[in-house]
Write an enzyme that holds these catalytic residues in place. Sequence first.
Site, short mmCIF file in Angstrom:
data_model
loop_
_atom_site.label_atom_id
_atom_site.label_comp_id
_atom_site.label_asym_id
_atom_site.label_seq_id
_atom_site.Cartn_x
_atom_site.Cartn_y
_atom_site.Cartn_z
N PHE A 130 1.08 -1.41 -0.06
CA PHE A 130 -0.12 0.38 0.33
C PHE A 130 0.79 1.07 0.11
O PHE A 130 1.88 0.81 0.47
CB PHE A 130 -1.16 -0.15 1.70
CG PHE A 130 -1.78 0.88 0.85
CD1 PHE A 130 -3.35 0.41 0.36
CD2 PHE A 130 -1.94 2.47 1.94
CE1 PHE A 130 -4.16 2.02 0.22
CE2 PHE A 130 -3.03 3.39 1.53
CZ PHE A 130 -4.16 2.84 0.91
N ASP A 200 1.22 -4.77 8.43
CA ASP A 200 0.21 -4.18 8.84
C ASP A 200 -0.60 -5.05 8.20
O ASP A 200 -0.93 -5.81 6.84
CB ASP A 200 0.28 -3.39 6.98
CG ASP A 200 -0.47 -2.35 7.08
OD1 ASP A 200 -1.69 -2.31 7.73
OD2 ASP A 200 0.09 -0.94 6.48
N TYR A 225 -10.60 1.63 10.28
CA TYR A 225 -12.35 2.29 9.59
C TYR A 225 -12.90 1.19 8.75
O TYR A 225 -13.54 1.44 7.99
CB TYR A 225 -12.77 3.54 8.99
CG TYR A 225 -10.61 3.59 8.32
CD1 TYR A 225 -10.15 2.91 7.36
CD2 TYR A 225 -9.61 4.22 9.07
CE1 TYR A 225 -9.34 3.14 6.27
CE2 TYR A 225 -8.22 4.34 8.20
CZ TYR A 225 -8.29 4.18 7.07
OH TYR A 225 -7.25 4.27 6.17
N LYS A 226 -11.51 0.02 8.50
CA LYS A 226 -12.17 -1.05 7.55
C LYS A 226 -13.12 -2.31 8.51
O LYS A 226 -14.24 -2.35 8.46
CB LYS A 226 -10.78 -1.77 6.70
CG LYS A 226 -10.33 -0.83 6.06
CD LYS A 226 -8.84 -1.11 5.01
CE LYS A 226 -7.73 -0.18 5.30
NZ LYS A 226 -8.03 1.28 4.28
N ARG A 374 -13.03 -3.96 -7.15
CA ARG A 374 -12.78 -4.87 -5.86
C ARG A 374 -14.23 -4.99 -4.99
O ARG A 374 -14.80 -4.09 -5.54
CB ARG A 374 -11.68 -4.11 -4.84
CG ARG A 374 -10.24 -3.50 -5.21
CD ARG A 374 -9.76 -3.24 -3.89
NE ARG A 374 -10.27 -2.16 -3.11
CZ ARG A 374 -9.42 -1.90 -1.93
NH1 ARG A 374 -8.80 -1.96 -1.69
NH2 ARG A 374 -10.19 -0.86 -1.58
#
Length: 415
Positions: A130, A200, A225-226, A374
Amino acid sequence: MKLDRNTLAVRDRDDPLAFARRRFHLPQGVIYLDGNSLGALPVAAHEVLAQSVGEEWGEGLIRSWNRAGWVTLARDIGRDIARLIGAHEDEVVVADSTSINLFKLIAGEVAAVHRSDSKRLAIVSERGNFPTDLYMAQGLAALGGGIELRLVEGDDIDAHFGADVACAMLTQVDYRSGRVLNMRTLNRAAAANGHRIVWDLSHSAGALSVQLNADGAELAVGCGYKYLNGGPGAPAYLYMARSLQRDFPMALSGWFGHTRPFAFDPTYAAHPGIERFQCGTPPILALRALQAGVATFDGVDLNAVRAKSLSLSDTFLALMSDHCAEFGFACISPTAHARRGSQLTFSHPEAWPIMQALIERGVIGDYREPNLMRFGFTPLYLSHTDVWDAVMILNEVMLSGAWKAPRHRARTTVT
Ligand SMILES: Cc1ncc(COP(=O)(O)O)c(C=O)c1O
Protein backbone atom coordinates in the site's frame (compact mmCIF):
# COMPACT_ATOMS: atom_id res chain seq x y z
CA MET A 1 -24.54 -27.81 -10.68
CA LYS A 2 -25.39 -24.12 -10.74
CA LEU A 3 -26.15 -22.41 -7.46
CA ASP A 4 -29.63 -20.97 -7.03
CA ARG A 5 -30.94 -18.31 -4.67
CA ASN A 6 -32.91 -20.80 -2.53
CA THR A 7 -29.80 -22.85 -1.79
CA LEU A 8 -28.05 -19.67 -0.69
CA ALA A 9 -31.04 -18.65 1.46
CA VAL A 10 -30.64 -21.97 3.31
CA ARG A 11 -26.98 -21.16 3.95
CA ASP A 12 -28.05 -17.81 5.37
CA ARG A 13 -30.63 -19.46 7.60
CA ASP A 14 -27.92 -21.71 9.05
CA ASP A 15 -25.35 -18.90 9.34
CA PRO A 16 -23.91 -18.79 12.89
CA LEU A 17 -23.05 -15.10 12.40
CA ALA A 18 -26.48 -14.00 11.16
CA PHE A 19 -27.18 -12.30 14.52
CA ALA A 20 -24.40 -9.78 13.92
CA ARG A 21 -26.15 -8.06 10.99
CA ARG A 22 -28.54 -6.37 13.42
CA ARG A 23 -25.55 -4.57 14.90
CA PHE A 24 -25.21 -2.44 11.75
CA HIS A 25 -27.15 0.25 10.00
CA LEU A 26 -27.30 -0.74 6.33
CA PRO A 27 -29.15 1.62 3.98
CA GLN A 28 -32.22 0.25 2.21
CA GLY A 29 -31.47 -1.00 -1.29
CA VAL A 30 -27.72 -1.18 -0.76
CA ILE A 31 -25.53 -4.27 -1.01
CA TYR A 32 -22.36 -3.14 0.64
CA LEU A 33 -19.25 -4.81 -0.76
CA ASP A 34 -16.78 -2.20 0.46
CA GLY A 35 -16.37 -2.94 4.16
CA ASN A 36 -12.72 -3.66 3.34
CA SER A 37 -12.38 0.07 2.68
CA LEU A 38 -14.83 1.67 5.13
CA GLY A 39 -16.82 -0.52 7.52
CA ALA A 40 -20.58 0.05 7.86
CA LEU A 41 -22.02 2.14 10.69
CA PRO A 42 -22.56 0.18 13.93
CA VAL A 43 -26.05 0.91 15.27
CA ALA A 44 -24.58 1.50 18.74
CA ALA A 45 -22.30 4.26 17.45
CA HIS A 46 -25.24 6.73 17.38
CA GLU A 47 -25.97 6.28 21.04
CA VAL A 48 -22.35 6.02 22.14
CA LEU A 49 -21.45 9.24 20.34
CA ALA A 50 -24.56 11.10 21.52
CA GLN A 51 -23.76 10.12 25.08
CA SER A 52 -20.09 11.02 24.75
CA VAL A 53 -20.90 14.43 23.27
CA GLY A 54 -23.86 15.21 25.53
CA GLU A 55 -22.80 13.80 28.86
CA GLU A 56 -19.06 13.29 28.82
CA TRP A 57 -18.12 16.44 26.94
CA GLY A 58 -21.24 18.59 27.51
CA GLU A 59 -21.80 17.93 31.21
CA GLY A 60 -18.57 16.38 32.39
CA LEU A 61 -16.30 18.84 30.59
CA ILE A 62 -12.66 18.38 31.51
CA ARG A 63 -13.62 16.16 34.47
CA SER A 64 -14.35 13.41 31.93
CA TRP A 65 -10.66 12.74 31.37
CA ASN A 66 -10.75 11.01 34.75
CA ARG A 67 -14.43 10.30 35.43
CA ALA A 68 -15.39 8.95 32.02
CA GLY A 69 -12.12 7.10 31.56
CA TRP A 70 -10.95 9.19 28.60
CA VAL A 71 -7.35 9.02 29.77
CA THR A 72 -7.17 5.22 29.43
CA LEU A 73 -9.55 4.82 26.49
CA ALA A 74 -6.80 4.21 23.89
CA ARG A 75 -5.44 1.39 26.05
CA ASP A 76 -8.89 -0.02 26.77
CA ILE A 77 -9.76 -0.27 23.08
CA GLY A 78 -6.28 -1.67 22.41
CA ARG A 79 -7.18 -4.47 24.81
CA ASP A 80 -10.36 -5.21 22.85
CA ILE A 81 -8.44 -5.24 19.56
CA ALA A 82 -5.77 -7.53 21.06
CA ARG A 83 -8.34 -10.34 21.19
CA LEU A 84 -8.99 -9.94 17.47
CA ILE A 85 -5.34 -10.23 16.47
CA GLY A 86 -4.02 -12.92 18.81
CA ALA A 87 -2.08 -10.58 21.09
CA HIS A 88 -1.82 -10.12 24.86
CA GLU A 89 -3.94 -7.34 26.37
CA ASP A 90 -0.93 -5.17 27.17
CA GLU A 91 0.51 -5.36 23.66
CA VAL A 92 -1.88 -3.11 21.73
CA VAL A 93 -2.67 0.59 21.92
CA VAL A 94 -4.83 2.78 19.72
CA ALA A 95 -3.24 5.95 18.40
CA ASP A 96 -2.86 8.19 15.39
CA SER A 97 -3.17 6.77 11.87
CA THR A 98 -1.74 3.59 10.37
CA SER A 99 0.84 5.66 8.49
CA ILE A 100 2.09 7.35 11.65
CA ASN A 101 2.17 4.14 13.66
CA LEU A 102 4.13 2.49 10.89
CA PHE A 103 6.65 5.31 11.04
CA LYS A 104 7.02 4.83 14.80
CA LEU A 105 7.80 1.15 14.29
CA ILE A 106 10.12 1.31 11.31
CA ALA A 107 12.02 4.33 12.65
CA GLY A 108 12.48 2.73 16.08
CA GLU A 109 13.33 -0.69 14.71
CA VAL A 110 15.87 0.57 12.18
CA ALA A 111 17.52 2.74 14.86
CA ALA A 112 17.69 -0.11 17.38
CA VAL A 113 18.92 -2.71 14.89
CA HIS A 114 21.47 -0.40 13.30
CA ARG A 115 22.88 0.48 16.72
CA SER A 116 23.83 -3.14 17.34
CA ASP A 117 24.80 -3.98 13.75
CA SER A 118 25.87 -1.02 11.61
CA LYS A 119 25.57 -3.00 8.33
CA ARG A 120 21.80 -3.26 8.68
CA LEU A 121 20.15 -0.26 7.04
CA ALA A 122 17.75 -1.69 4.44
CA ILE A 123 13.98 -1.86 4.81
CA VAL A 124 12.60 -4.61 2.57
CA SER A 125 9.09 -4.22 1.23
CA GLU A 126 6.99 -5.14 -1.77
CA ARG A 127 6.69 -2.77 -4.72
CA GLY A 128 2.95 -3.39 -4.65
CA ASN A 129 2.57 -2.64 -0.93
CA PHE A 130 0.00 0.00 0.00
CA PRO A 131 1.55 3.32 -1.06
CA THR A 132 1.32 5.07 2.30
CA ASP A 133 3.54 2.34 3.79
CA LEU A 134 6.10 2.92 1.07
CA TYR A 135 5.83 6.69 1.40
CA MET A 136 6.49 6.52 5.15
CA ALA A 137 9.59 4.43 4.59
CA GLN A 138 10.72 6.81 1.84
CA GLY A 139 10.25 9.69 4.29
CA LEU A 140 12.38 7.90 6.86
CA ALA A 141 15.07 7.13 4.28
CA ALA A 142 15.08 10.78 3.18
CA LEU A 143 16.13 11.82 6.68
CA GLY A 144 19.51 10.33 5.80
CA GLY A 145 21.92 8.09 7.64
CA GLY A 146 22.06 5.58 4.80
CA ILE A 147 18.62 4.04 5.34
CA GLU A 148 17.40 2.46 2.12
CA LEU A 149 13.96 1.19 1.06
CA ARG A 150 14.45 -1.96 -0.99
CA LEU A 151 11.42 -2.92 -3.05
CA VAL A 152 10.98 -6.49 -4.19
CA GLU A 153 8.53 -8.31 -6.45
CA GLY A 154 7.34 -11.88 -6.70
CA ASP A 155 6.43 -14.58 -4.21
CA ASP A 156 9.83 -15.31 -2.70
CA ILE A 157 10.03 -12.23 -0.48
CA ASP A 158 12.20 -14.06 2.05
CA ALA A 159 14.90 -14.52 -0.60
CA HIS A 160 15.57 -10.81 -0.02
CA PHE A 161 16.03 -11.12 3.74
CA GLY A 162 19.68 -10.93 4.72
CA ALA A 163 22.61 -9.54 6.65
CA ASP A 164 22.14 -5.90 5.59
CA VAL A 165 18.40 -5.82 6.33
CA ALA A 166 17.23 -3.78 9.33
CA CYS A 167 13.60 -4.89 8.99
CA ALA A 168 11.00 -5.95 6.49
CA MET A 169 7.70 -4.10 6.18
CA LEU A 170 4.87 -6.23 4.83
CA THR A 171 1.11 -6.05 4.54
CA GLN A 172 -0.49 -9.37 5.37
CA VAL A 173 -3.39 -9.02 2.94
CA ASP A 174 -2.62 -7.12 -0.25
CA TYR A 175 -5.01 -4.19 -0.78
CA ARG A 176 -5.24 -4.78 -4.53
CA SER A 177 -5.55 -8.52 -4.95
CA GLY A 178 -6.40 -9.67 -1.43
CA ARG A 179 -3.47 -12.11 -1.49
CA VAL A 180 -2.52 -13.37 2.01
CA LEU A 181 1.09 -13.73 3.07
CA ASN A 182 2.07 -16.59 5.37
CA MET A 183 2.93 -14.69 8.52
CA ARG A 184 4.43 -17.60 10.41
CA THR A 185 6.76 -18.72 7.61
CA LEU A 186 7.93 -15.20 6.87
CA ASN A 187 8.53 -14.37 10.55
CA ARG A 188 10.65 -17.50 10.84
CA ALA A 189 12.63 -16.60 7.74
CA ALA A 190 13.20 -13.07 9.04
CA ALA A 191 14.32 -14.38 12.44
CA ALA A 192 16.72 -16.77 10.73
CA ASN A 193 18.21 -13.73 8.99
CA GLY A 194 18.49 -11.77 12.22
CA HIS A 195 15.72 -9.22 11.74
CA ARG A 196 12.02 -8.67 12.27
CA ILE A 197 9.00 -7.85 10.14
CA VAL A 198 6.72 -4.89 10.74
CA TRP A 199 3.27 -6.10 9.69
CA ASP A 200 0.40 -4.01 8.38
CA LEU A 201 -2.86 -5.74 9.33
CA SER A 202 -5.20 -3.20 7.76
CA HIS A 203 -6.89 -5.76 5.49
CA SER A 204 -6.62 -8.74 7.80
CA ALA A 205 -7.77 -7.78 11.32
CA GLY A 206 -11.46 -8.54 11.71
CA ALA A 207 -11.52 -10.60 8.52
CA LEU A 208 -9.03 -13.41 9.18
CA SER A 209 -8.05 -15.18 12.36
CA VAL A 210 -4.83 -13.21 12.92
CA GLN A 211 -2.52 -14.87 15.49
CA LEU A 212 0.34 -12.46 16.12
CA ASN A 213 1.77 -14.19 19.20
CA ALA A 214 1.42 -17.70 17.87
CA ASP A 215 2.86 -16.77 14.49
CA GLY A 216 5.91 -15.05 15.96
CA ALA A 217 5.03 -11.47 14.96
CA GLU A 218 6.53 -8.82 17.21
CA LEU A 219 5.62 -5.54 15.51
CA ALA A 220 2.39 -4.60 13.74
CA VAL A 221 0.02 -1.78 12.90
CA GLY A 222 -3.48 -1.70 11.49
CA CYS A 223 -6.40 0.40 10.51
CA GLY A 224 -9.56 1.11 12.54
CA TYR A 225 -12.01 2.02 9.79
CA LYS A 226 -12.12 -1.10 7.62
CA TYR A 227 -13.22 -4.43 9.09
CA LEU A 228 -13.13 -2.94 12.61
CA ASN A 229 -15.95 -0.54 11.68
CA GLY A 230 -14.51 2.44 13.55
CA GLY A 231 -15.80 5.13 11.17
CA PRO A 232 -14.21 7.34 8.52
CA GLY A 233 -10.64 8.20 9.50
CA ALA A 234 -10.88 6.17 12.73
CA PRO A 235 -7.70 6.01 14.81
CA ALA A 236 -5.35 3.12 14.07
CA TYR A 237 -3.57 0.71 16.42
CA LEU A 238 -0.05 -0.45 17.13
CA TYR A 239 1.07 -3.83 18.45
CA MET A 240 4.39 -4.61 20.07
CA ALA A 241 5.41 -7.86 21.74
CA ARG A 242 5.91 -7.43 25.50
CA SER A 243 9.57 -8.36 25.35
CA LEU A 244 10.40 -5.39 23.10
CA GLN A 245 8.39 -2.67 24.76
CA ARG A 246 10.72 -1.42 27.49
CA ASP A 247 13.72 -0.59 25.27
CA PHE A 248 12.12 0.23 21.94
CA PRO A 249 13.08 3.75 20.79
CA MET A 250 10.05 5.99 20.17
CA ALA A 251 10.92 8.69 17.65
CA LEU A 252 7.62 10.57 18.09
CA SER A 253 8.06 11.07 21.81
CA GLY A 254 4.92 13.02 22.66
CA TRP A 255 3.62 13.71 26.13
CA PHE A 256 1.01 10.93 26.09
CA GLY A 257 3.88 8.45 25.80
CA HIS A 258 5.62 9.94 28.83
CA THR A 259 5.58 7.86 31.97
CA ARG A 260 3.96 10.75 33.93
CA PRO A 261 2.47 13.24 31.45
CA PHE A 262 0.95 15.36 34.19
CA ALA A 263 4.28 15.84 35.96
CA PHE A 264 5.04 18.32 33.15
CA ASP A 265 8.70 17.41 33.33
CA PRO A 266 10.77 19.18 30.64
CA THR A 267 12.64 15.94 29.96
CA TYR A 268 11.00 13.01 28.16
CA ALA A 269 10.86 9.81 30.19
CA ALA A 270 9.33 6.99 28.17
CA HIS A 271 6.45 4.97 29.61
CA PRO A 272 7.76 1.41 29.99
CA GLY A 273 4.67 -0.19 28.44
CA ILE A 274 2.60 0.01 25.28
CA GLU A 275 1.32 3.47 26.40
CA ARG A 276 4.62 4.84 25.09
CA PHE A 277 3.33 4.53 21.54
CA GLN A 278 0.70 7.17 21.98
CA CYS A 279 1.98 10.57 20.97
CA GLY A 280 -0.35 13.53 21.52
CA THR A 281 -3.82 13.87 23.07
CA PRO A 282 -6.10 11.09 21.82
CA PRO A 283 -9.22 12.03 19.78
CA ILE A 284 -11.90 10.96 22.25
CA LEU A 285 -14.98 11.18 20.02
CA ALA A 286 -13.25 9.17 17.31
CA LEU A 287 -12.16 6.65 19.94
CA ARG A 288 -15.75 6.27 21.15
CA ALA A 289 -16.85 5.49 17.58
CA LEU A 290 -14.01 3.00 17.20
CA GLN A 291 -14.99 1.38 20.49
CA ALA A 292 -18.51 0.86 19.11
CA GLY A 293 -16.99 -0.59 15.95
CA VAL A 294 -14.78 -3.05 17.78
CA ALA A 295 -17.74 -4.01 19.99
CA THR A 296 -19.52 -5.37 16.90
CA PHE A 297 -17.16 -8.34 17.39
CA ASP A 298 -18.42 -9.07 20.92
CA GLY A 299 -19.17 -12.78 21.20
CA VAL A 300 -18.02 -13.36 17.62
CA ASP A 301 -15.81 -16.35 16.87
CA LEU A 302 -13.11 -15.29 14.40
CA ASN A 303 -12.88 -18.78 12.96
CA ALA A 304 -16.55 -18.46 12.03
CA VAL A 305 -15.75 -15.06 10.48
CA ARG A 306 -13.04 -16.60 8.34
CA ALA A 307 -15.20 -19.56 7.33
CA LYS A 308 -18.05 -17.27 6.30
CA SER A 309 -15.74 -14.90 4.46
CA LEU A 310 -14.45 -17.79 2.34
CA SER A 311 -17.95 -19.10 1.81
CA LEU A 312 -19.11 -15.66 0.60
CA SER A 313 -16.17 -15.24 -1.76
CA ASP A 314 -16.50 -18.83 -3.03
CA THR A 315 -20.14 -18.05 -3.76
CA PHE A 316 -19.22 -14.86 -5.60
CA LEU A 317 -16.66 -16.72 -7.72
CA ALA A 318 -19.11 -19.49 -8.58
CA LEU A 319 -21.83 -17.01 -9.52
CA MET A 320 -19.43 -14.95 -11.62
CA SER A 321 -18.56 -18.08 -13.53
CA ASP A 322 -22.26 -19.09 -13.93
CA HIS A 323 -23.64 -15.66 -14.84
CA CYS A 324 -20.87 -13.30 -15.94
CA ALA A 325 -18.32 -15.52 -17.71
CA GLU A 326 -18.93 -14.00 -21.13
CA PHE A 327 -18.26 -10.39 -20.11
CA GLY A 328 -14.46 -10.49 -19.93
CA PHE A 329 -13.84 -10.20 -16.17
CA ALA A 330 -10.56 -11.73 -14.98
CA CYS A 331 -10.18 -12.51 -11.30
CA ILE A 332 -6.72 -11.45 -10.10
CA SER A 333 -7.22 -12.67 -6.52
CA PRO A 334 -5.77 -16.01 -5.46
CA THR A 335 -8.39 -18.74 -5.48
CA ALA A 336 -6.62 -21.04 -2.97
CA HIS A 337 -8.21 -20.41 0.43
CA ALA A 338 -4.89 -20.14 2.25
CA ARG A 339 -3.90 -17.27 -0.07
CA ARG A 340 -7.23 -15.46 -0.29
CA GLY A 341 -8.19 -12.59 1.99
CA SER A 342 -11.75 -11.27 2.37
CA GLN A 343 -12.05 -9.60 -1.01
CA LEU A 344 -12.05 -10.49 -4.69
CA THR A 345 -10.63 -8.27 -7.38
CA PHE A 346 -11.56 -8.42 -11.04
CA SER A 347 -9.76 -6.80 -13.90
CA HIS A 348 -11.80 -5.44 -16.83
CA PRO A 349 -10.89 -2.81 -19.44
CA GLU A 350 -14.09 -0.89 -18.52
CA ALA A 351 -13.78 -1.43 -14.75
CA TRP A 352 -14.43 2.21 -13.86
CA PRO A 353 -17.77 2.78 -15.66
CA ILE A 354 -18.99 -0.71 -14.76
CA MET A 355 -18.34 -0.03 -11.07
CA GLN A 356 -20.14 3.33 -11.32
CA ALA A 357 -23.18 1.64 -12.89
CA LEU A 358 -23.16 -0.94 -10.09
CA ILE A 359 -22.94 1.74 -7.41
CA GLU A 360 -25.86 3.58 -9.01
CA ARG A 361 -27.86 0.37 -8.55
CA GLY A 362 -26.86 0.06 -4.89
CA VAL A 363 -24.08 -2.50 -5.26
CA ILE A 364 -21.17 -0.70 -3.66
CA GLY A 365 -17.67 -1.97 -4.36
CA ASP A 366 -14.74 0.17 -5.39
CA TYR A 367 -12.13 0.79 -8.06
CA ARG A 368 -8.34 0.62 -7.94
CA GLU A 369 -5.77 1.27 -10.62
CA PRO A 370 -5.26 -0.20 -13.12
CA ASN A 371 -8.77 -1.23 -14.22
CA LEU A 372 -9.57 -3.20 -11.08
CA MET A 373 -12.95 -3.72 -9.42
CA ARG A 374 -12.75 -4.72 -5.74
CA PHE A 375 -15.51 -6.54 -3.92
CA GLY A 376 -15.10 -6.94 -0.16
CA PHE A 377 -16.91 -9.55 1.94
CA THR A 378 -17.63 -8.55 5.51
CA PRO A 379 -19.01 -11.61 7.28
CA LEU A 380 -20.70 -9.67 10.09
CA TYR A 381 -23.25 -8.01 7.83
CA LEU A 382 -23.29 -9.69 4.43
CA SER A 383 -25.34 -12.70 3.45
CA HIS A 384 -25.08 -15.24 0.66
CA THR A 385 -28.27 -13.90 -0.90
CA ASP A 386 -26.70 -10.42 -0.94
CA VAL A 387 -23.90 -11.96 -3.02
CA TRP A 388 -26.47 -13.52 -5.35
CA ASP A 389 -28.31 -10.21 -5.77
CA ALA A 390 -25.04 -8.35 -6.43
CA VAL A 391 -23.96 -10.73 -9.19
CA MET A 392 -27.44 -10.64 -10.79
CA ILE A 393 -27.25 -6.83 -10.86
CA LEU A 394 -23.80 -7.03 -12.44
CA ASN A 395 -25.19 -9.41 -15.03
CA GLU A 396 -27.98 -6.92 -15.79
CA VAL A 397 -25.51 -4.00 -16.04
CA MET A 398 -23.47 -5.97 -18.58
CA LEU A 399 -26.34 -7.41 -20.62
CA SER A 400 -28.12 -4.07 -20.88
CA GLY A 401 -24.93 -2.10 -21.53
CA ALA A 402 -26.07 0.31 -18.77
CA TRP A 403 -22.42 1.00 -17.89
CA LYS A 404 -21.97 2.73 -21.26
CA ALA A 405 -23.97 5.81 -20.17
CA PRO A 406 -21.62 8.81 -20.46
CA ARG A 407 -22.22 9.84 -16.81
CA HIS A 408 -20.42 6.69 -15.65
CA ARG A 409 -17.17 7.94 -17.20
CA ALA A 410 -16.89 10.93 -14.85
CA ARG A 411 -14.05 10.44 -12.39
CA THR A 412 -14.24 11.29 -8.68
CA THR A 413 -11.39 12.09 -6.28
CA VAL A 414 -11.94 9.06 -4.08
CA THR A 415 -12.34 5.91 -6.10
C1 LIG B 1 -2.58 -1.62 3.85
C2 LIG B 1 -2.98 -0.24 4.25
N1 LIG B 1 -2.20 0.46 5.08
C3 LIG B 1 -2.55 1.72 5.47
C4 LIG B 1 -3.70 2.31 5.00
C5 LIG B 1 -4.10 3.70 5.36
O1 LIG B 1 -3.38 4.26 6.40
P1 LIG B 1 -3.91 5.53 7.18
O2 LIG B 1 -4.70 5.04 8.36
O3 LIG B 1 -2.67 6.20 7.63
O4 LIG B 1 -4.71 6.34 6.26
C6 LIG B 1 -4.53 1.60 4.13
C7 LIG B 1 -5.77 2.24 3.62
O5 LIG B 1 -6.48 1.77 2.82
C8 LIG B 1 -4.16 0.31 3.74
O6 LIG B 1 -4.91 -0.38 2.90
